[in-house]
Design an enzyme around this catalytic site. Sequence first.
Site, PDB file in Angstrom:
ATOM      1  N   ARG A   1     -21.051   1.213   4.588  1.00  0.00           N
ATOM      2  CA  ARG A   1     -20.965  -0.030   3.811  1.00  0.00           C
ATOM      3  C   ARG A   1     -19.548  -0.363   3.344  1.00  0.00           C
ATOM      4  O   ARG A   1     -19.291  -1.453   2.836  1.00  0.00           O
ATOM      5  CB  ARG A   1     -21.915   0.053   2.600  1.00  0.00           C
ATOM      6  CG  ARG A   1     -23.354  -0.226   2.984  1.00  0.00           C
ATOM      7  CD  ARG A   1     -24.291  -0.027   1.819  1.00  0.00           C
ATOM      8  NE  ARG A   1     -24.541   1.388   1.560  1.00  0.00           N
ATOM      9  CZ  ARG A   1     -25.112   1.862   0.452  1.00  0.00           C
ATOM     10  NH1 ARG A   1     -25.461   1.032  -0.516  1.00  0.00           N
ATOM     11  NH2 ARG A   1     -25.318   3.150   0.293  1.00  0.00           N
TER      12      ARG A   1
ATOM     13  N   LYS B   1      19.728  -0.219  -1.810  1.00  0.00           N
ATOM     14  CA  LYS B   1      19.087   0.786  -0.953  1.00  0.00           C
ATOM     15  C   LYS B   1      20.069   1.907  -0.708  1.00  0.00           C
ATOM     16  O   LYS B   1      21.226   1.662  -0.385  1.00  0.00           O
ATOM     17  CB  LYS B   1      18.700   0.131   0.374  1.00  0.00           C
ATOM     18  CG  LYS B   1      18.418   1.099   1.499  1.00  0.00           C
ATOM     19  CD  LYS B   1      17.006   0.964   2.044  1.00  0.00           C
ATOM     20  CE  LYS B   1      16.591   2.176   2.817  1.00  0.00           C
ATOM     21  NZ  LYS B   1      16.901   2.072   4.249  1.00  0.00           N
TER      22      LYS B   1
ATOM     23  N   ASN C   1      32.507  -3.492 -11.445  1.00  0.00           N
ATOM     24  CA  ASN C   1      31.855  -4.786 -11.614  1.00  0.00           C
ATOM     25  C   ASN C   1      31.659  -5.429 -10.240  1.00  0.00           C
ATOM     26  O   ASN C   1      32.625  -5.687  -9.533  1.00  0.00           O
ATOM     27  CB  ASN C   1      32.728  -5.685 -12.508  1.00  0.00           C
ATOM     28  CG  ASN C   1      31.960  -6.928 -12.940  1.00  0.00           C
ATOM     29  OD1 ASN C   1      31.244  -7.534 -12.140  1.00  0.00           O
ATOM     30  ND2 ASN C   1      32.105  -7.306 -14.201  1.00  0.00           N
TER      31      ASN C   1
HETATM   32 CA    CA Z   1     -26.562   7.129   0.604  1.00  0.00          CA
END
Ligand code: CA
Length: 476
Positions: A17, A355, A381
């Site tokens: 399910r 990165k 800076n």
């Molecule tokens: Ca079951």
Amino acid sequence: MSSERSAIILAAGLGTRMKSTRPKVLHELLGRSLLGHVLRSVKAAGPERQIVVVGAAADQVRAHLAEHAPEAATVFQDKQLGTGHAVRVAMEANPDLTGTVLVAAGDTPLLRAETLAELLAVHEKNRNAATVLTAVVEDPHGLGRIVRDGDGSVLRIVEHRDADPEELAIDEVNSAIYAFDAEVLRAQLARLDTANDQGEEYLTDVLELAREAGHAIGAVVVDDPTEVLGCNDRAQLAALRRILQGRINTELMKSGVTMEDPETTWIDATAKVAPDVLIHPGVQLKGASAVDTGAEIGPDTTLTDTIVGAGAVVVRSHADQATVGEGAHVGPFAHLRPASKLAEDAKVGAFVETKNVEIGPGAKANHLAYLGDATVGAKANIGCGVITANYDGVNKHRTEIGEAAFIGCDSVLVAPVSVGDGAYVAAGSTIVKDVEPGDLGVARARQASLPGWVAMKRPGTVSDKAAKRAKGVSGG
Ligand code: CA
Ligand code: UD1
């Protein structure tokens, strides 16, 4: 009676399910798989052996266990012929197993270690052959019912589909979590039949068989029935996540964390937050993230495997495998990608992407920059629009920016290249050669003006008129 403890976790079903190619027990719930949550609670009970019964998508489950719970062994159940069959397969593969056997399903992730400890304590104290964890619930539909006699002793467990109307009215249900005596379990599993609606070997039948054979059986009723909730579909997965969120957040708030909106704060079971952290609405702290005291996170911030130092502020930002130093300031709208290391009091502002970079103490990149494969010295800076051009299409190269260097706006630093301590780069430069300490690097065309160009080439335009007004010329 041996004092050894073992655990068998049932995880052979696919979980149809869920409508997923991934087996149900590997679906994720706040930082761990469903199975990972169960194993963590089970592990706290100190079992000498943890045996996971795998079947559907067994390779995926085995690979997951190898990575996250290498101490767990697996047993393969080829066909899912019932919970009793699953445990029988596990017991047959471990013929020397003695003492207490804890059995749990791989899809009950909210089970607390304390509850298992209580189940085991009652089981061992009462010298039961089988003790089942039960819950009293509002809607018992679909679950096995606990049938007791007049004095309250457990007689047997009947599955929903095999129950008569009187049994269906029982609101005490089987959690599918049990403690068994190994010898009794082995003996009674051998006697299981498939005379039930599903034609399966039911583990639940072991209790009645054991009782009939003269053994003591019992039950422990869980205080909080949400602990034994299973997960069958994605809606239940979301419901479980919401419950776990509530638990995690309540615990953190009790420990001294301020959350402005616990409902929109999602903290993985694996993340750590220190007292006196302030969390604004819309924050997710994932994986091995850790936030130290006095820090302020959010609103609308996602941190994955990211470490935030004391007193740092991260506003409306996204970070993955980054380190934010004490007192540092990130955001709004910053993107810290893996191996971004900001030292104390560093600042990374709006629309800055980083990165694999080390940004030194007090250094600043306040707006619109890309810093990759670089070292930025203390107090440097980085102006608006600066880019480290780290990639030549084939290889990555490093940029070294020195202490208190000043990189002017809209400069491109074409790596490999370095700008020395205290050096300046003029705005709009494309730097391809190293700039020595204290020098100014300029790399741009010189500016020239063509006098009267607008009057000649754009006569009568608004620009021409404005220019004439500025110069005090009439007729504009
Ligand atoms: Ca079951
Ligand atoms: C089971 C119990 C039921 C209880 C419910 C709680 C039985 C017969 N019934 O029902 O009393 O109220 O759990 O959720 O035990 N599994 C295997 N191999 C199999 C069959 C199942 O590994 O051959 C695993 C499943 O993957 C799952 C667990 O065992 O993790 C439970 O199986 P499931 O078929 O879902 O049992 P329920 O019908 O839910």
